[in-house]
Design an enzyme around this catalytic site. Structure first.
Site, mmCIF file in Angstrom:
data_model
loop_
_atom_site.group_PDB
_atom_site.id
_atom_site.type_symbol
_atom_site.label_atom_id
_atom_site.label_comp_id
_atom_site.label_asym_id
_atom_site.label_seq_id
_atom_site.Cartn_x
_atom_site.Cartn_y
_atom_site.Cartn_z
ATOM 1 N N THR A 111 -2.774 0.415 -1.427
ATOM 2 C CA THR A 111 -3.967 1.146 -0.819
ATOM 3 C C THR A 111 -3.747 1.595 0.563
ATOM 4 O OG1 THR A 111 -5.250 -0.716 -1.759
ATOM 5 C CG2 THR A 111 -6.206 0.350 0.178
ATOM 6 N N GLY A 147 -1.113 -7.540 1.855
ATOM 7 C CA GLY A 147 -1.281 -9.055 1.843
ATOM 8 C C GLY A 147 0.272 -9.229 2.275
ATOM 9 N N GLU A 169 -8.026 -4.869 -6.528
ATOM 10 C CA GLU A 169 -7.407 -4.464 -7.846
ATOM 11 C C GLU A 169 -8.431 -3.750 -8.728
ATOM 12 O OE1 GLU A 169 -4.790 -7.699 -8.962
ATOM 13 O OE2 GLU A 169 -4.536 -8.463 -7.093
#
Lengths: 705, 705
Positions: free
Chosen positions: B159, B198, B453
């Site tokens: 992303t 993350g 996702e």
């Protein structure tokens, strides 16, 4: 803040600011005038803006993104500092209307603060005003200066651990001790512990306690008593046990607490005695108006409809600004090579524009509810003053209607606003999940509105039941219904399967659709009546129907008022915009959401429903689309109120968002408090070393010898 | 912990523990056997329980209510400590199935922990396995020990700030420098900043970067590269800028970060080259299977269906235990003087039991999806190994079907689970709002599943579009559909207004209702096809229809598998229970939720719909009611997994809840950090004093002279 614009590999980044500027340039709507409509007139619109400005410039009341980084204790500290600041404004404000406007703004940008003040001014003093004699009212509100958040601070002791919705079943006792001329307040067991009491944990000095009045062994039901919790040194009174309820889903700024009373004595005159009186000798008198003593929560419910309007406005603004700035994928129609603005996708319009319509329709309903409640209270006070029994009974009758409307509107609007915040968040994709864009905290703070001061499901039942009863009275006894139930008088006419709406053209005629909702409610109520009869007259059996009736009743109220205001308001240039929003509300927010009910009860034909979904709603969305930004600018929220990095007025979503994040989380801090521990774990010795080679081949051969 | 039981005024408190004990005593269902069904067999059921026990007893992995009091930094510290602990288990676990089971348990009770490990094992290594050569896979996963959370730690760099759903539009560049035999990774502008990554903020040593491959000025589209972020001393590599994304709505334990690359050089062989290869000379080869490189997220989507099952089970357990322990209001039927258990109200049954049915139906669908994906991967691997082109194409064809099913099931199940958590919370009234009962944190942690996702709305569109296209192919070209779209081959037969379900008896026949869903999807798709034709062939115009198709497709999948498992499973004594839950799912969760679609598309008659709402669903709820507790006990969750004060197994809701609150917020602490400030504000001098008497009469007369 853009990176690398002067290097070989740099490229042109997105320019969302230009997109929002273009939106504003092409709309012909005047947001200032629309704001007058939304705030119910020039005067309150100007008041809203000037109060916002005052708060935005105030060093303590001003809010920014750092608000989203506060821990629970930091938030409680900030809330208390802000209460002290608001108190100073209260001391010098002469205008009651402004005070009420200020509290709706606090509820919008710092709900913990709004509530913590509201518990004292709205609930504690509301209870005193609703249940105390004139002298008692004056003493607790003015003599003690609590009206100005000074001297004493009240909390509201209704809910108990084992009793919430069933107020009449509360178990705290207030036993009259004739000899001492005192009441003994007691918590008989853990279930009767006062629970969730806002302000109890560390702040409140007094509590308006709902307790069972016991005189000479007789239980007179639940009455209200002012019980001091802390002395003037802010130490707990003897016999009073208090604790902090601790962490909650939201509203961290409020010190909700639990309270147990162990034979706490208060003078007899601490009982609030407007309705029920206990004499020196223990004689109990209950005047006929006692039913009014349960109306303490009515004002709060009406306020929550206003909160719903403002919160809906805030989050549609953020989501729509993002939806014009954000581009994703190229559609064939996009000739200039840029990607398509999210808001140009029909699905995205469908996801967001009905929520915009909600904000508009709620604004009218919220103002109407507020004015109605004020008027009815005033009329009742005057009637009581003059002891005009006929006027009193008329007001009480209207109050029952207000009760139904406020229950339907509070539950429906708070539920829908919770949905709105969450759906608007999702429409911003991942960015919606960042605290700095405002959604998460707002949702967590908001959703308790669906539970407190009347659980939404219980309130909905309390709307469904009287409507089903009323329709039964009409059909079986020809009894005429009044006020907001008057439409049920036509029940006989609609007790059939005649389809009302058979053409898609009818669907955009709001008055026809309002009629259709009327008929739908009537038919569901009639069916409910029959199900009740099948189930031994138990109204518990029509819970689901009651829920539908309550929601539809709320939409009915809102749409009626919206149509009336559209007709009566002076700014005729607004009508085309308002018309479209009303049509979208009636089709997308009502007809589609209750499509099964409308078609299943033969109010709307299946053909019309299909047409509405496939063509009518997409077309209305296309019509509203060009003015989406102007329609949100019309709420006149400054960036301070919005408090969302992607929702600012300039629409510069990426720079604002990235800037906020860098400012609050400086990338210079390359290590976290746990970095050393993590690095040690990552660079740990091999499992063989850590097992002392006890499972090695060498060890195996020794141990197997 | 009960108060004042030995004083004069004490009374008997509520006894919720007795209520839950009575529920268990009267049910004939064996929860142990039902658990075998829910976990897809004895082996995995026992594995589940033994892993839970291991974690519950582990000093670091065990969870309790104090978890809900952690600040963001405390939670991140705890997460890292737990990662280190899980790593030790990974080093000694030989069983891959157990590993996967462990991760679903982590996702259930500490989602931040589950994700943080999942980003390395599932996404980073998943990307390496999916896109790297055998040698590359071995190097990054085994040689570097990252499989065991050791040595290196990967994050997943897909992303970007301005691109999420549109992966093909990502803007980070990887430019081949032939001279140096290196790629230059660069972030051209703010919009291309890697975002939400993350583990990036403080943990990850490497990143699987999705970037545009540029060779000799030609853009070859987005490929994957392993880019080191931090050196072995855990210092940022030169040219790598990283920052903390900061506060989020939930998952505080994850250090999501942003990354910018400023001409960062990596060796050519850091490119993952299973599909696309760049030679020493800059020759680019794209083999035919490249379409498979976008499947990195497939495993995650399937896992989210499993997470949905477990989370649904956890929160229905809490809400149902509370609903039998909590009593409110007296209904006429209650002879013994106690108030009515919430779960005895028909509305409360309607509010909760359909969610219980969801947990059951999802369990079957989740296991099926997991097995299918594993099988298809294995078959494909084998086919590729043997270079069997026919088998390869067959697997790719089935993978397309798996893609559609996983997209529909991931989006539908994560949405419904978000609803479930929130609705279960509301059903517990105020107690649902306390952090210690688990709902708030779970909801906030959960809802990102609807976005990451694969954004749910985008996924739903990606289901709707191929179905509408497929129906068009069938109708206009007689083309036969395969795998999960095969049911569309009957489209011609159902392109009419023949009503399928005309009797309420048909509605409880699951196979008839599955057929009805099939027909409904077909008819919506046919209508969608016509709307597309009206709108210049734009599939953007059928967003709303696609959404409905996708949701219905998910229900269709789940119900088909549920019916099949019910028929094939060995424990026939379970059938009556499973049957009722399936009937409730099909009526309350599908038919009623899509009532407008079913009636509007002439699949179900209006009469049947009314009967279902007013009689069928209430009756099924009444039938399930007596076994509600046994059906939740069947999930076999210990109090450690539940982690909810009102949701414990013993059902002692009030004592447990009050005890937790007192333990974590000792009432001995009567003062808060802000108490002094609050007390000073409350006891402030009068406004006249603070205004230095400048507005007094004396001042007035002087100043007016």
């Amino acid at each position: 803040m853009s990176v690398a614009t002067n290097t070989v590999n740099s490229g042109a980044g997105p320019d969302p600011q230009a997109s929002i500027a273009a939106e504003r340039a092409q709309s012909k709507l005047n947001p200032t005038v629309m704001h007058y409509f939304l705030e119910g007139g020039v005067e309150s619109a100007e008041d809203f803006k000037s109060l916002c400005q005052q708060m935005e410039r105030d060093p303590i009341l001003a809010n920014d993104a750092s608000y989203y980084d506060l821990t629970k204790s930091q938030q409680r500290e900030l809330t208390v500092r802000r209460i002290a600041r608001v108190a100073q404004y209260l001391e010098i404000t002469r205008n009651r209307k402004s005070e009420s406007m200020r509290s709706t703004i606090l509820n919008l940008y710092d709900p913990s603060l709004g509530t913590r003040i509201g518990v004292n001014l709205g609930l504690f003093l509301g209870c005193v005003r609703g249940n105390g004699t004139k002298a008692q009212q004056k003493f607790w509100t003015q003599t003690k200066e609590s009206e100005q958040l000074k001297g004493i601070y009240g909390c509201f002791g209704m809910t108990e651990l084992a009793h919430g919705s069933n107020v009449a079943g509360l178990e705290t006792t207030a036993t009259f001790d004739k000899e001492a001329d005192e009441f003994v307040i007691n918590t008989p067991h853990i279930g009767a512990t006062k629970w969730w009491i806002g302000g109890a944990a560390h702040s409140a000095t007094h509590c308006s306690v709902y307790a069972r009045l016991i005189v000479k062994g007789k239980d007179w039901g639940v009455k209200t008593f002012v019980v001091p919790l802390r002395d003037s040194n802010h130490q707990l009174m003897p016999g009073v046990s208090v604790g902090d309820i601790g962490a909650k889903m939201g509203r961290d700024g409020i010190d909700n607490g639990w309270i147990q009373f162990s034979s706490v004595r208060i003078p007899r005159f601490f009982m609030l005695q407007k309705f029920c009186r206990v004499s020196r000798d223990g004689e109990v008198t209950l005047p006929p108006l006692e039913q009014l003593s349960y109306t303490a929560l009515l004002g709060g419910r009406v306020q929550m409809v206003m909160d719903s309007f403002r919160m809906s406005a805030r989050f549609t603004t953020i989501a729509l600004r993002y939806a014009v700035g954000r581009r994703q994928f190229k559609s064939a129609a996009q000739a200039d090579g840029t990607e398509t603005q999210l808001l140009n996708y029909p699905l995205h319009q469908k996801r967001l524009l009905p929520w915009l319509a909600q904000a508009y329709v709620f604004s009218v309903g919220a103002w109407k509810m507020e004015h109605t409640l004020t008027r009815v209270w005033d009329e009742l006070d005057e009637a009581v003053e003059k002891n005009n029994m006929k006027a009193i009974m008329r007001s009480i009758d209207e109050l029952k209607s207000v009760f139904i409307d406020s229950a339907a509107n509070k539950s429906t609007s708070t539920w829908l606003t919770a949905d709105l915040i969450d759906q608007c968040r999702q429409s911003c994709g991942g960015q919606g999940y960042s605290s700095y864009n405002g959604f998460g905290k707002a949702f967590n703070d908001w959703v308790v509105q669906c539970t407190w001061e009347g659980d939404n499901s219980v309130l909905a039942m309390s709307v469904g039941k009287p409507l089903i009863k009323a329709v039964k009275e009409v059909l079986q006894k020809n009894k005429e219904q009044t006020w907001s139930l008057a439409f049920l008088n036509d029940a006989k006419k609609y007790d059939n399967k005649n389809v009302l709406i058979t053409s898609a053209a009818d669907v955009v005629d709001m008055s026809k659709m309002i009629k259709a909702i009327e008929v739908l409610i009537t038919r569901i109520a009639i069916q409910g009546m029959r199900v009740v009869a099948e189930n031994n007259n138990s109204y518990d059996s029509v819970g689901a129907a009651s829920l539908a009736i309550s929601k539809l009743k709320a939409h009915y109220y809102m749409l009626q008022e919206y149509l009336a205001r559209m007709a009566s308001n002076e700014y005729k240039e607004l009508t085309p915009y308002l018309q479209k929003l009303g049509q979208l509300y009636v089709t997308a927010n009502v007809l589609e959401k209750f499509s099964g009910e409308f078609v299943g009860n033969y109010v709307v034909s299946p053909e019309v429903l299909n047409e509405v979904t496939n063509r009518t709603i997409p077309q209305i969305c296309r019509d509203i689309r060009p003015d989406a930004i102007a329609l949100t600018d019309s709420f006149q929220f400054s960036d301070f109120i919005i408090n969302s990095a992607i929702g600012k007025h300039d629409g510069n979503i990426y720079e604002n968002y990235y800037g906020t994040i860098k400012q609050l989380n400086p990338p210079q801090n390359t290590k976290a408090s746990y970095s050393a521990e993590f690095e040690t774990a990552l660079n740990r010795a091999s499992v063989d070393v850590r097992q002392r080679f006890e499972r090695s081949g060498v060890a195996a051969s020794i141990l197997s010898e």
